[in-house]
Motif scaffolding. Structure first.
Motif, mmCIF file in Angstrom:
data_model
loop_
_atom_site.group_PDB
_atom_site.id
_atom_site.type_symbol
_atom_site.label_atom_id
_atom_site.label_comp_id
_atom_site.label_asym_id
_atom_site.label_seq_id
_atom_site.Cartn_x
_atom_site.Cartn_y
_atom_site.Cartn_z
ATOM 1 N N ASN A 1 -8.332 1.319 8.442
ATOM 2 C CA ASN A 1 -9.414 0.780 8.496
ATOM 3 C C ASN A 1 -9.636 -0.637 9.066
ATOM 4 O OD1 ASN A 1 -10.624 3.110 7.033
ATOM 5 N ND2 ASN A 1 -9.588 2.153 5.311
ATOM 6 N N THR A 2 -10.662 -0.862 9.768
ATOM 7 C CA THR A 2 -10.551 -2.386 10.516
ATOM 8 C C THR A 2 -11.937 -2.914 10.079
ATOM 9 O OG1 THR A 2 -9.253 -1.721 12.337
ATOM 10 C CG2 THR A 2 -10.437 -3.442 12.603
ATOM 11 N N SER A 3 -12.172 -4.047 9.601
ATOM 12 C CA SER A 3 -13.266 -4.729 9.369
ATOM 13 C C SER A 3 -14.147 -5.144 10.431
ATOM 14 C CB SER A 3 -13.183 -5.895 8.476
ATOM 15 O OG SER A 3 -12.471 -7.171 9.220
ATOM 16 N N THR A 4 -15.468 -5.644 10.409
ATOM 17 C CA THR A 4 -16.130 -5.908 11.480
ATOM 18 C C THR A 4 -15.991 -7.021 12.064
ATOM 19 O OG1 THR A 4 -17.702 -6.686 9.950
ATOM 20 C CG2 THR A 4 -18.239 -4.559 10.876
ATOM 21 N N ASP A 5 -15.046 -8.139 11.266
ATOM 22 C CA ASP A 5 -14.506 -9.225 12.262
ATOM 23 C C ASP A 5 -13.066 -9.373 12.412
ATOM 24 O OD1 ASP A 5 -13.638 -9.850 9.468
ATOM 25 O OD2 ASP A 5 -14.519 -11.824 9.329
ATOM 26 N N GLY A 6 -12.229 -8.113 11.886
ATOM 27 C CA GLY A 6 -11.054 -7.923 12.339
ATOM 28 C C GLY A 6 -9.950 -8.616 11.075
ATOM 29 N N LEU A 7 -10.570 -8.982 10.305
ATOM 30 C CA LEU A 7 -9.790 -9.680 9.203
ATOM 31 C C LEU A 7 -9.733 -8.724 7.984
ATOM 32 C CD1 LEU A 7 -10.419 -13.476 9.223
ATOM 33 C CD2 LEU A 7 -8.738 -12.204 10.379
ATOM 34 N N PRO A 8 -8.840 -8.437 7.209
ATOM 35 C CA PRO A 8 -8.777 -7.827 5.758
ATOM 36 C C PRO A 8 -9.909 -8.250 4.882
ATOM 37 C CG PRO A 8 -6.593 -8.318 6.536
ATOM 38 C CD PRO A 8 -7.372 -9.166 7.134
ATOM 39 N N TYR A 9 -10.241 -7.428 4.001
ATOM 40 C CA TYR A 9 -11.254 -7.853 2.758
ATOM 41 C C TYR A 9 -10.218 -7.773 1.527
ATOM 42 C CZ TYR A 9 -15.123 -6.740 6.062
ATOM 43 O OH TYR A 9 -15.995 -6.752 6.664
ATOM 44 N N ILE A 10 -9.965 -9.126 0.866
ATOM 45 C CA ILE A 10 -9.173 -9.007 -0.012
ATOM 46 C C ILE A 10 -9.800 -10.089 -1.249
ATOM 47 C CG2 ILE A 10 -6.873 -9.544 -1.131
ATOM 48 C CD1 ILE A 10 -5.912 -9.361 1.898
ATOM 49 N N GLY A 11 -10.320 -9.901 -2.287
ATOM 50 C CA GLY A 11 -11.025 -10.781 -3.190
ATOM 51 C C GLY A 11 -12.074 -10.049 -3.957
ATOM 52 N N PRO A 12 -12.991 -10.757 -4.478
ATOM 53 C CA PRO A 12 -14.109 -10.247 -5.156
ATOM 54 C C PRO A 12 -14.865 -8.925 -4.510
ATOM 55 C CG PRO A 12 -14.122 -12.439 -5.550
ATOM 56 C CD PRO A 12 -13.031 -11.994 -4.478
ATOM 57 N N LEU B 1 -4.534 -11.444 -4.937
ATOM 58 C CA LEU B 1 -5.236 -10.896 -6.044
ATOM 59 C C LEU B 1 -4.943 -11.463 -7.399
ATOM 60 C CD1 LEU B 1 -6.203 -7.395 -4.768
ATOM 61 C CD2 LEU B 1 -7.735 -9.286 -4.797
ATOM 62 N N ALA B 2 -3.386 -11.508 -7.423
ATOM 63 C CA ALA B 2 -3.081 -11.853 -8.831
ATOM 64 C C ALA B 2 -3.176 -13.244 -9.179
ATOM 65 C CB ALA B 2 -1.359 -11.799 -8.817
ATOM 66 N N ASP B 3 -3.314 -14.178 -7.943
ATOM 67 C CA ASP B 3 -3.932 -15.501 -8.063
ATOM 68 C C ASP B 3 -5.230 -15.792 -8.318
ATOM 69 O OD1 ASP B 3 -1.400 -16.781 -7.368
ATOM 70 O OD2 ASP B 3 -1.927 -16.757 -5.229
ATOM 71 N N LEU B 4 -6.101 -15.043 -7.806
ATOM 72 C CA LEU B 4 -7.518 -14.794 -8.393
ATOM 73 C C LEU B 4 -7.812 -14.645 -9.642
ATOM 74 C CD1 LEU B 4 -9.059 -13.804 -5.019
ATOM 75 C CD2 LEU B 4 -8.899 -16.066 -5.601
ATOM 76 N N ILE B 5 -6.989 -13.458 -10.076
ATOM 77 C CA ILE B 5 -7.225 -12.889 -11.441
ATOM 78 C C ILE B 5 -6.814 -13.949 -12.373
ATOM 79 C CG2 ILE B 5 -6.420 -11.188 -13.180
ATOM 80 C CD1 ILE B 5 -6.653 -9.115 -10.604
ATOM 81 N N CYS B 6 -5.758 -14.632 -12.245
ATOM 82 C CA CYS B 6 -5.074 -15.632 -12.987
ATOM 83 C C CYS B 6 -5.861 -16.942 -12.907
ATOM 84 C CB CYS B 6 -3.592 -15.663 -12.846
ATOM 85 S SG CYS B 6 -2.670 -14.161 -13.327
ATOM 86 N N GLY B 7 -6.910 -16.981 -12.169
ATOM 87 C CA GLY B 7 -7.747 -18.364 -12.238
ATOM 88 C C GLY B 7 -7.245 -19.237 -11.139
ATOM 89 N N GLU B 8 -6.476 -19.030 -10.192
ATOM 90 C CA GLU B 8 -5.989 -19.772 -9.342
ATOM 91 C C GLU B 8 -6.734 -19.353 -7.986
ATOM 92 O OE1 GLU B 8 -1.623 -19.913 -8.533
ATOM 93 O OE2 GLU B 8 -1.625 -19.359 -10.650
ATOM 94 N N ARG B 9 -6.803 -20.145 -6.957
ATOM 95 C CA ARG B 9 -7.705 -20.020 -5.751
ATOM 96 C C ARG B 9 -6.962 -20.788 -4.712
ATOM 97 N NH1 ARG B 9 -12.192 -17.683 -3.942
ATOM 98 N NH2 ARG B 9 -13.030 -18.377 -2.093
#
Length: 537
Positions: free
Chosen positions: A341-352, A381-389
């Protein structure tokens, strides 16, 4: 017709044992529920258990047996022609973030393989994007410059170890290739050894976003978790409207043994000729296994009849002809297909997952580069879930929307879906009745005012199911090489008995009785592709 070459099986699957993790129990609780047991899902689960979180992995089939079990398994930060476009549309900083995060993912997989102590046939190999058309040289030079500016070890070259001349190529050093399923089976075992729980044959059909979130499976299991990660390749939930921002493609793969001295040492890809990708892997007798990928197409758009130019079987034959032409000593052993699957801007969707959630995350849109992007997703995703960005989180954030850059792909994707949703219903059925469906083939058969998807096995047994995809209702088409039903709108795939092989659909095609099939009752045939509830949540 000439039989298709090789055994109909992924080499990665055929060369590794089956798994046998239990199904999900009736009630489960965890800090995080990860939906999907492929590269992204297992890497995410690993990163979370090593940080002390309790994790449940829910896999619809068997771990590492879906998309990841059918990949070509290049581990690379060179993603065909990515960097010049990214630099020109989002700036040098975005291109540098992409290169740094992808290259770190490559190194991370290698470190993890060493930590797990798994022999996953890890090999360092330079990665190349090449072209045989001299008219492409300017594009390749620009890509090499942009990739080098982004921080990769990138150069433009005119010589490779392919057995045919090229007009030019982008070469990036420090990349790799491996056996993905050996790696992921060890990773799943490592997750369990550290207290994680892996459940197979546990297809998720429901998700309630709350505190905690509640996930339900088709067998009635309920999983409660503070956070949920949707890592099902194509998201099986539509509330983020990602089906409007993802384009699905399918590529065919052939594997063939080759004398080691004739095997290319690098990994190669060209966007030309419907894509051609080349790499090799170790083979037990000292030869090399040549893996060639190509003939990219949208699932469900082929004619479905053997001999048609766009039928999957004819695409396999074209790919086999190309392989034999360029590698005449190769002996084809396996064939399979990969889906991306390819996104409309070519970059992966990873996050909320969407703007309204604080607890549900997604990883999708890898565009054919799921090994590096899947590992990247696990850490991010592990970073985001653990409160890091991390700094690069915004680059991959699924909530981003660039109206000017994405308007064209968005409109094109929705026009294609609308054309199939409406236009396919206006076409004549591909067979007048069940009797016209030959053994080993499938066709849409008109029944009353609707259509049924009918497959006749070699022994004459007829399987008839609703022709409407249970995701959003587009009509499926037959893939004559893989003997599957495929949806042209969003890529859902079904077995001939209607069971789900690949999402976003989560419910099977309903069985139908049709005139001419054993046990048919004319009173049961009305509304063959009538209303069905779509898979929306």
């Amino acid at each position: 017709m000439t039989p298709l070459p090789g055994t109909d099986a992924s080499y990665w699957m055929a060369s590794t044992p089956d798994t046998d993790y239990p199904g999900a129990p009736e009630e489960v609780s965890a800090d995080v529920a990860v939906i999907g047991g492929g590269m992204a899902g297992l890497c995410t689960a690993w990163e979370l258990v090593r940080r002390g979180r309790s994790v449940v992995v829910l896999e619809a089939g068997r771990v590492a047996a879906g998309v990841t079990g059918h990949t070509t398994a290049k581990v690379s930060a060179l993603h065909t022609l990515r960097y010049a476009s990214l630099r020109d549309t989002q700036g040098r900083r975005a291109a540098a973030q992409y290169a740094t995060s992808q290259q770190e993912a490559v190194r991370g997989i290698e470190r993890l393989a060493v930590e797990l102590g798994v022999d996953c046939q890890w090999e360092r190999a330079d990665a190349y994007t090449y072209a045989t058309d001299p008219g492409r040289v300017g594009t390749l030079r620009a890509e090499a410059t942009a990739a080098a500016d982004a921080g990769l070890d990138a150069t433009f070259v005119t010589e490779t170890d392919l057995p045919f001349p090229v007009a030019g190529a982008v070469r990036v050093g420090g990349q790799a290739q491996f056996h993905p399923r050996r790696f992921l089976l060890a990773l799943a075992a490592g997750i369990v050894a550290r207290g994680g729980r892996v459940y197979e044959r546990s297809r998720v059909t429901g998700l309630h976003d709350g505190s905690p979130c509640r996930v339900t499976t088709e067998d009635g299991a309920v999983v409660r978790a503070r956070h949920v990660v949707v890592a099902t390749h194509y998201p099986v939930f539509d509330r983020a409207l990602m089906f409007a921002r993802l384009e699905t493609t399918r590529e065919l793969v052939l594997a063939a043994t080759l004398p080691a001295e004739q095997a290319p040492r690098g990994t190669y890809i060209t966007p030309d000729e419907g894509t051609r990708s080349v790499r090799t892997a170790p083979w037990p007798d000292g030869r090399r296994l040549l893996i060639v990928t190509g003939e990219k197409f949208t699932p469900g758009t082929g004619d479905g009849n053997e001999g048609a130019p766009d039928a999957a079987s004819e695409r396999f034959r074209r790919l086999a002809d190309w392989l034999r032409q360029h590698f005449p000593a190769a002996e084809i052993t396996h064939r399979w297909a990969a889906q991306d699957n390819t996104s409309t801007d070519g970059l992966p969707y990873i996050g909320p997952f969407h703007p309204g959630t604080r607890n549900v995350y997604v990883a999708t849109g890898f565009g054919g580069w799921g090994m590096s992007s899947g590992a990247l997703a696990g850490t991010l995703l592990a970073d985001l879930i653990c409160g890091e960005r991390p700094e690069h989180a915004a680059l991959y954030d699924p909530r981003r929307l660039h109206p000017l850059r994405e308007a064209g792909p968005l409109l094109s994707q929705q026009a294609t879906v609308a054309r199939h949703f409406v236009g396919d219903r206006l076409r004549l059925a591909s067979a007048d009745d069940v009797a016209a469906v030959a053994p080993g083939t499938g066709a849409l058969v008109r029944v009353g005012a609707g259509r049924c998807a009918v497959y006749r096995a070699q022994d004459g047994t007829v399987h008839a199911v609703s022709a409407r995809c249970t995701h959003l209702g587009c009509l499926v088409r037959f893939n004559d090489a893989e003997h599957t039903w495929e949806c042209p709108c969003h890529g859902s795939r079904f077995a001939v008995d209607g069971s789900v092989l690949q999402g976003p659909a989560v419910r099977p095609l309903e069985p139908r009785q049709v005139p001419g099939a054993p046990g048919a009752d004319a009173s049961e045939t009305d509304g063959a592709d009538g209303p069905e509830e779509g898979g929306r949540f």
